[in-house]
Design a protein around this motif. Structure first.
Motif, PDB file in Angstrom:
ATOM      1  N   LEU A 189      -1.638  -1.459  -0.636  1.00 23.59           N
ATOM      2  CA  LEU A 189      -1.134  -2.833  -0.711  1.00 23.59           C
ATOM      3  C   LEU A 189      -2.182  -3.830  -0.239  1.00 23.59           C
ATOM      4  N   LYS A 190      -2.904  -3.499   0.817  1.00 25.24           N
ATOM      5  CA  LYS A 190      -3.970  -4.371   1.309  1.00 25.24           C
ATOM      6  C   LYS A 190      -5.085  -4.498   0.279  1.00 25.24           C
ATOM      7  N   ALA A 191      -5.380  -3.388  -0.410  1.00 24.21           N
ATOM      8  CA  ALA A 191      -6.396  -3.434  -1.456  1.00 24.21           C
ATOM      9  C   ALA A 191      -5.965  -4.351  -2.601  1.00 24.21           C
ATOM     10  N   PHE A 192      -4.651  -4.483  -2.819  1.00 24.49           N
ATOM     11  CA  PHE A 192      -4.135  -5.406  -3.838  1.00 24.49           C
ATOM     12  C   PHE A 192      -4.190  -6.861  -3.371  1.00 24.49           C
ATOM     13  N   GLY A 193      -4.494  -7.088  -2.079  1.00 22.69           N
ATOM     14  CA  GLY A 193      -4.549  -8.448  -1.553  1.00 22.69           C
ATOM     15  C   GLY A 193      -3.307  -8.882  -0.812  1.00 22.69           C
ATOM     16  N   HIS A 194      -2.407  -7.955  -0.513  1.00 23.03           N
ATOM     17  CA  HIS A 194      -1.187  -8.287   0.214  1.00 23.03           C
ATOM     18  C   HIS A 194      -1.346  -7.988   1.705  1.00 23.03           C
ATOM     19  N   GLU A 195      -0.420  -8.519   2.511  1.00 21.41           N
ATOM     20  CA  GLU A 195      -0.339  -8.174   3.930  1.00 21.41           C
ATOM     21  C   GLU A 195       0.705  -7.079   4.069  1.00 21.41           C
ATOM     22  N   ALA A 196       0.395  -6.034   4.817  1.00 17.12           N
ATOM     23  CA  ALA A 196       1.317  -4.904   4.914  1.00 17.12           C
ATOM     24  C   ALA A 196       1.359  -4.355   6.330  1.00 17.12           C
ATOM     25  N   ASP A 197       2.572  -4.137   6.816  1.00 20.75           N
ATOM     26  CA  ASP A 197       2.802  -3.433   8.073  1.00 20.75           C
ATOM     27  C   ASP A 197       3.596  -2.180   7.754  1.00 20.75           C
ATOM     28  N   GLY A 198       3.336  -1.104   8.499  1.00 19.37           N
ATOM     29  CA  GLY A 198       4.045   0.139   8.257  1.00 19.37           C
ATOM     30  C   GLY A 198       4.735   0.650   9.511  1.00 19.37           C
ATOM     31  N   VAL A 199       5.962   1.134   9.370  1.00 19.04           N
ATOM     32  CA  VAL A 199       6.702   1.753  10.464  1.00 19.04           C
ATOM     33  C   VAL A 199       7.355   3.025   9.927  1.00 19.04           C
ATOM     34  N   ALA A 200       7.715   3.916  10.861  1.00 15.30           N
ATOM     35  CA  ALA A 200       8.276   5.204  10.465  1.00 15.30           C
ATOM     36  C   ALA A 200       9.782   5.289  10.647  1.00 15.30           C
ATOM     37  N   HIS A 201      10.349   4.412  11.475  1.00 13.74           N
ATOM     38  CA  HIS A 201      11.780   4.541  11.813  1.00 13.74           C
ATOM     39  C   HIS A 201      12.515   3.236  11.495  1.00 13.74           C
ATOM     40  N   PRO A 202      13.745   3.316  11.017  1.00 14.98           N
ATOM     41  CA  PRO A 202      14.515   2.097  10.709  1.00 14.98           C
ATOM     42  C   PRO A 202      14.662   1.156  11.903  1.00 14.98           C
ATOM     43  N   ASP A 203      14.782   1.694  13.106  1.00 11.49           N
ATOM     44  CA  ASP A 203      14.908   0.823  14.280  1.00 11.49           C
ATOM     45  C   ASP A 203      13.656  -0.031  14.467  1.00 11.49           C
ATOM     46  N   GLU A 204      12.486   0.579  14.217  1.00  9.44           N
ATOM     47  CA  GLU A 204      11.234  -0.189  14.293  1.00  9.44           C
ATOM     48  C   GLU A 204      11.209  -1.279  13.225  1.00  9.44           C
ATOM     49  N   ALA A 205      11.722  -0.948  12.049  1.00  9.75           N
ATOM     50  CA  ALA A 205      11.756  -1.932  10.961  1.00  9.75           C
ATOM     51  C   ALA A 205      12.644  -3.115  11.327  1.00  9.75           C
ATOM     52  N   LEU A 206      13.820  -2.845  11.856  1.00  9.88           N
ATOM     53  CA  LEU A 206      14.737  -3.928  12.224  1.00  9.88           C
ATOM     54  C   LEU A 206      14.144  -4.799  13.326  1.00  9.88           C
ATOM     55  N   ASP A 207      13.412  -4.175  14.243  1.00 13.26           N
ATOM     56  CA  ASP A 207      12.770  -4.940  15.309  1.00 13.26           C
ATOM     57  C   ASP A 207      11.708  -5.872  14.742  1.00 13.26           C
ATOM     58  N   LEU A 208      10.888  -5.366  13.816  1.00 16.30           N
ATOM     59  CA  LEU A 208       9.853  -6.209  13.208  1.00 16.30           C
ATOM     60  C   LEU A 208      10.468  -7.320  12.360  1.00 16.30           C
ATOM     61  N   LEU A 209      11.509  -6.989  11.607  1.00 12.47           N
ATOM     62  CA  LEU A 209      12.167  -7.990  10.759  1.00 12.47           C
ATOM     63  C   LEU A 209      12.778  -9.112  11.590  1.00 12.47           C
ATOM     64  N   ALA A 210      13.173  -8.809  12.828  1.00 10.62           N
ATOM     65  CA  ALA A 210      13.741  -9.835  13.703  1.00 10.62           C
ATOM     66  C   ALA A 210      12.656 -10.749  14.266  1.00 10.62           C
ATOM     67  N   ARG A 211      11.412 -10.259  14.298  1.00 13.32           N
ATOM     68  CA  ARG A 211      10.328 -11.019  14.924  1.00 13.32           C
ATOM     69  C   ARG A 211       9.364 -11.661  13.926  1.00 13.32           C
ATOM     70  N   ARG A 212       9.307 -11.116  12.695  1.00  8.85           N
ATOM     71  CA  ARG A 212       8.352 -11.614  11.712  1.00  8.85           C
ATOM     72  C   ARG A 212       9.056 -11.857  10.382  1.00  8.85           C
ATOM     73  N   ARG A 213       8.427 -12.711   9.583  1.00  8.22           N
ATOM     74  CA  ARG A 213       8.995 -13.022   8.275  1.00  8.22           C
ATOM     75  C   ARG A 213       8.277 -12.199   7.210  1.00  8.22           C
ATOM     76  N   TYR A 214       9.039 -11.528   6.372  1.00  4.64           N
ATOM     77  CA  TYR A 214       8.481 -10.724   5.287  1.00  4.64           C
ATOM     78  C   TYR A 214       9.069 -11.175   3.955  1.00  4.64           C
TER      79      TYR A 214
END
Length: 281
Positions: free
Chosen positions: A182-207
């Motif tokens: 995704l970064k090679a395509f020119g996008h910004e990308a964050d990766g997480v392994a667990h849904p709880d981590e995803a919900l935490d990031l979604l609460a703090r950052r805009r995607y």
């Protein structure tokens, strides 16, 4: 620029034993994955690996730099600093500190055996981390300068606009590969392994996009998405599944799905559809 060979490439396509990087079978996983992506990228791209400034580059970059630059795919320390590295300056230093960046409309001069070539590019710098999170290299992709795009080309490039993407994948190797792609395509990308981590990031950052595997530990990707869009209905959803669309039938929200293993073009098409959505923020 000469026609490029469009057949698939990988690190296994070349003999690296005589280069500074040595036998590719002994490479760390991030170097191997990033090199495989780079070798198949349509954009001129080079990877700076390690403090010795060992370079790996693709055929598109070799064609731009000229026949005197060296043979694809590199794997050696250049005698002269390549123009993208010389132009990157503070942005390159920031990438080594772990900060991705874009240098828009950057003038580069390639001094070739057949004469100099001047052109302008958007330099996209992406740190490459190892399994511990330490930055081991920096990838630099040379995209056509956005400032020089015509109205027509800008419209065509709309599918390549930058998106903020959260990747949820519990297989760490797959997660790393997708994020680097995704970064090679020119996008910004964050990766997480667990849904709880995803919900935490979604609460703090805009995607813009939530790209989630369907099968996850703790809760399914569908459950994760249902909770995520309750808080942010404008979030675009892309599922990846190795089990077909069985678990995705009768969902009440719009989504796209990719069947594993999916092709790079399929992922790019899905992201282009997100960009074309009316009212995308």
């Amino acid at each position: 620029m000469p026609d490029l060979d469009l057949s698939a490439r990988s690190t296994a396509s070349y003999d690296w034993s005589v280069t500074a990087l040595g036998d590719a079978a002994r490479w760390p996983l991030p170097l191997r994955l990033c090199s495989d992506l780079l070798l198949n990228s349509p954009l001129p791209t080079l990877l700076v690996w390690g403090p010795e400034t060992v370079l790996v580059f693709n055929e598109a970059y070799a064609a731009l730099a000229g026949p005197g630059y060296g043979r694809v795919p590199g794997g050696s320390v250049p005698p002269v600093l390549p123009p993208p590295l010389a132009a990157a300056g503070p942005a390159l230093a920031a990438a080594w500190r772990g900060e991705a960046g874009v240098l828009a409309d950057t003038a580069l001069t390639f001094r070739r055996l057949d004469g100099s070539i001047d052109n302008r590019f958007d330099l996209r710098l992406s740190p490459v981390r190892d399994e511990t999170g330490a930055v081991r290299g920096v990838q630099i992709a040379l995209a056509p300068a956005t400032a020089q795009a015509t109205d027509e080309s800008a419209t065509e490039a709309a599918g390549e606009a930058s998106l903020r993407i959260l990747v949820v994948e519990d297989n760490i190797d797959s997660q790393y590969l997708v994020c680097e792609m995704l970064k090679a395509f020119g996008h910004e990308a964050d990766g997480v392994a667990h849904p709880d981590e995803a919900l935490d990031l979604l609460a703090r950052r805009r995607y813009d996009v939530l790209f989630s595997d369907v099968s996850l530990p703790g809760m399914s990707g569908v459950e994760l998405v249902q909770r995520a869009i309750k808080d942010d209905p404008s979030l675009s959803i892309i599922f990846a599944s190795g089990y077909g669309d069985t678990l995705l039938r009768h969902l009440e929200f719009p989504y796209q799905s990719l069947q594993k293993p999916y092709e790079i073009d399929q992922l790019q098409d899905a992201l282009a559809k997100v960009v074309r959505q009316p009212g995308r923020r």
